[in-house]
Design a protein around this motif. Structure first.
Motif, PDB file in Angstrom:
ATOM      1  N   ALA A  10      48.800  -3.523  33.496  1.00 29.03           N
ATOM      2  CA  ALA A  10      47.698  -4.284  33.285  1.00 29.03           C
ATOM      3  C   ALA A  10      46.893  -4.047  32.176  1.00 29.03           C
ATOM      4  CB  ALA A  10      46.679  -3.622  34.767  1.00 29.03           C
ATOM      5  N   SER A  11      47.729  -4.580  31.009  1.00 24.07           N
ATOM      6  CA  SER A  11      47.141  -4.258  29.924  1.00 24.07           C
ATOM      7  C   SER A  11      47.936  -5.248  28.827  1.00 24.07           C
ATOM      8  CB  SER A  11      47.452  -2.814  29.285  1.00 24.07           C
ATOM      9  OG  SER A  11      47.155  -2.657  28.086  1.00 24.07           O
ATOM     10  N   SER A  32      44.554  -7.589  32.366  1.00 27.21           N
ATOM     11  CA  SER A  32      43.284  -7.837  33.444  1.00 27.21           C
ATOM     12  C   SER A  32      42.136  -8.007  32.161  1.00 27.21           C
ATOM     13  CB  SER A  32      43.049  -6.562  33.880  1.00 27.21           C
ATOM     14  OG  SER A  32      42.831  -5.643  33.115  1.00 27.21           O
ATOM     15  N   ASP A  33      41.102  -8.765  32.673  1.00 27.96           N
ATOM     16  CA  ASP A  33      40.014  -9.239  31.968  1.00 27.96           C
ATOM     17  C   ASP A  33      38.773  -8.488  32.660  1.00 27.96           C
ATOM     18  OD1 ASP A  33      38.333  -9.983  30.086  1.00 27.96           O
ATOM     19  OD2 ASP A  33      38.612 -11.959  30.874  1.00 27.96           O
ATOM     20  N   ILE A  34      38.277  -7.102  32.223  1.00 27.12           N
ATOM     21  CA  ILE A  34      37.206  -6.820  32.885  1.00 27.12           C
ATOM     22  C   ILE A  34      36.005  -6.436  32.160  1.00 27.12           C
ATOM     23  CG2 ILE A  34      38.394  -6.180  35.126  1.00 27.12           C
ATOM     24  CD1 ILE A  34      38.132  -3.151  33.814  1.00 27.12           C
ATOM     25  N   GLU A  36      33.670  -4.207  29.717  1.00 23.13           N
ATOM     26  CA  GLU A  36      34.167  -2.625  29.488  1.00 23.13           C
ATOM     27  C   GLU A  36      32.944  -2.107  28.691  1.00 23.13           C
ATOM     28  OE1 GLU A  36      37.634  -2.294  26.960  1.00 23.13           O
ATOM     29  OE2 GLU A  36      38.714  -3.472  28.282  1.00 23.13           O
ATOM     30  N   LEU A  51      37.203   2.176  33.983  1.00 24.84           N
ATOM     31  CA  LEU A  51      37.906   1.190  33.629  1.00 24.84           C
ATOM     32  C   LEU A  51      39.560   1.011  33.991  1.00 24.84           C
ATOM     33  CD1 LEU A  51      36.449   0.527  29.898  1.00 24.84           C
ATOM     34  CD2 LEU A  51      35.736  -0.490  32.104  1.00 24.84           C
ATOM     35  N   ASP A  54      39.805  -0.142  37.453  1.00 21.17           N
ATOM     36  CA  ASP A  54      39.236  -1.466  37.495  1.00 21.17           C
ATOM     37  C   ASP A  54      40.345  -2.396  37.271  1.00 21.17           C
ATOM     38  OD1 ASP A  54      36.744  -0.457  38.910  1.00 21.17           O
ATOM     39  OD2 ASP A  54      35.704  -1.353  37.046  1.00 21.17           O
ATOM     40  N   LYS A  55      40.802  -2.172  36.104  1.00 17.34           N
ATOM     41  CA  LYS A  55      42.180  -2.862  35.531  1.00 17.34           C
ATOM     42  C   LYS A  55      43.181  -3.050  36.469  1.00 17.34           C
ATOM     43  CE  LYS A  55      41.046  -1.901  30.603  1.00 17.34           C
ATOM     44  NZ  LYS A  55      41.467  -1.500  29.302  1.00 17.34           N
ATOM     45  N   THR A  59      44.170  -6.584  38.485  1.00 13.69           N
ATOM     46  CA  THR A  59      45.507  -7.290  38.416  1.00 13.69           C
ATOM     47  C   THR A  59      46.166  -7.128  39.632  1.00 13.69           C
ATOM     48  OG1 THR A  59      45.751  -6.289  36.114  1.00 13.69           O
ATOM     49  CG2 THR A  59      47.739  -7.089  37.070  1.00 13.69           C
ATOM     50  N   GLY A  70      46.966   0.729  35.061  1.00 13.87           N
ATOM     51  CA  GLY A  70      45.722   0.321  34.261  1.00 13.87           C
ATOM     52  C   GLY A  70      45.391   1.408  33.472  1.00 13.87           C
ATOM     53  N   ASP A  72      42.590   3.045  29.655  1.00  6.24           N
ATOM     54  CA  ASP A  72      41.796   2.547  28.727  1.00  6.24           C
ATOM     55  C   ASP A  72      41.650   3.757  28.111  1.00  6.24           C
ATOM     56  OD1 ASP A  72      39.420   0.461  28.241  1.00  6.24           O
ATOM     57  OD2 ASP A  72      38.489   2.412  27.965  1.00  6.24           O
TER      58      ASP A  72
END
Length: 195
Positions: A10-11, A32-34, A36, A51, A54-55, A59, A70, A72
């Motif tokens: 998910a990146s 993913s588009d969350i 940050e 994060l 969440d990612k 996804t 996910g 970050d």
């Protein structure tokens, strides 16, 4: 591998993609588009873990797959969480702050097993030491454009390698994914053979 049993990264980070592929892991990419933004009072490790989770969740909610990874990565210097710089001036500020002092790179990663509705999440920290940077060195590096999409305004695997005197911990963590830990956890969860 069927769509319902696949591993999903998910990146959109090309560095994470390259690292995971280098370990021989078969996966697909679905970024993913969350948002940050840190929550007031949130520790750097908790921020990166939130994060990452969440990612993975975001996804998993929109595509088929079994295991969703996910991640970050943040840079922390003197208590400041440094994400990607807003502009060249911000990149220069960050690099000046990192000049000659140690800092931490924290990557939170989460692996969500959609079939079991379970999450495994960890944060890995690496201590990075920068040499004192000359103003012209910082400006030349910013002119390459490399710092603009990197946490802390630098990429150890790219044009900033000559700025780093040493690291304590995982090199791949500084690049963007603590590969040893992620691969071992994928095995533990049954996503890879040899569990």
């Amino acid at each position: 591998m069927t769509a319902t049993e696949r591993i999903v990264l998910a990146s959109a980070s090309p560095r994470r993609l390259e690292l995971l592929a280098s370990a021989g892991v078969e996966f697909v990419v679905a970024a993913s588009d969350i948002p940050e933004e840190p929550i007031p009072g949130e520790s750097p490790a908790d921020f990166s873990l939130r994060l990452a989770r969440d990612k993975a969740f975001a996804t998993a909610a929109r595509i088929e797959g079994r295991w969703f990874i996910g991640a970050d990565t943040i840079v922390v210097c003197d208590g400041e969480i440094m994400g990607k710089p807003a502009d060249a001036a911000d990149a220069e500020r960050m690099l000046n702050k990192l000049s000659g002092v140690p800092h931490e790179v924290i990557t939170g990663y989460a692996i969500y097993d959609k079939a079991r509705d379970s999450m495994l999440a960890k944060a890995v920290t690496t201590r990075v030491f920068f040499k004192p940077l000359r103003p012209e060195e910082i400006r030349a590096y910013i002119a390459t454009g490399c710092p603009m999409d990197k946490a802390g305004a630098y990429a150890i695997q790219g044009g900033a390698a000559h700025m780093v005197t040493r690291i304590d911990g995982s090199y791949t963590n500084v690049v963007g994914l603590p590969l040893c830990e992620v691969v071992e956890d994928l095995r533990l969860l049954g996503a890879l053979g040899g569990a």
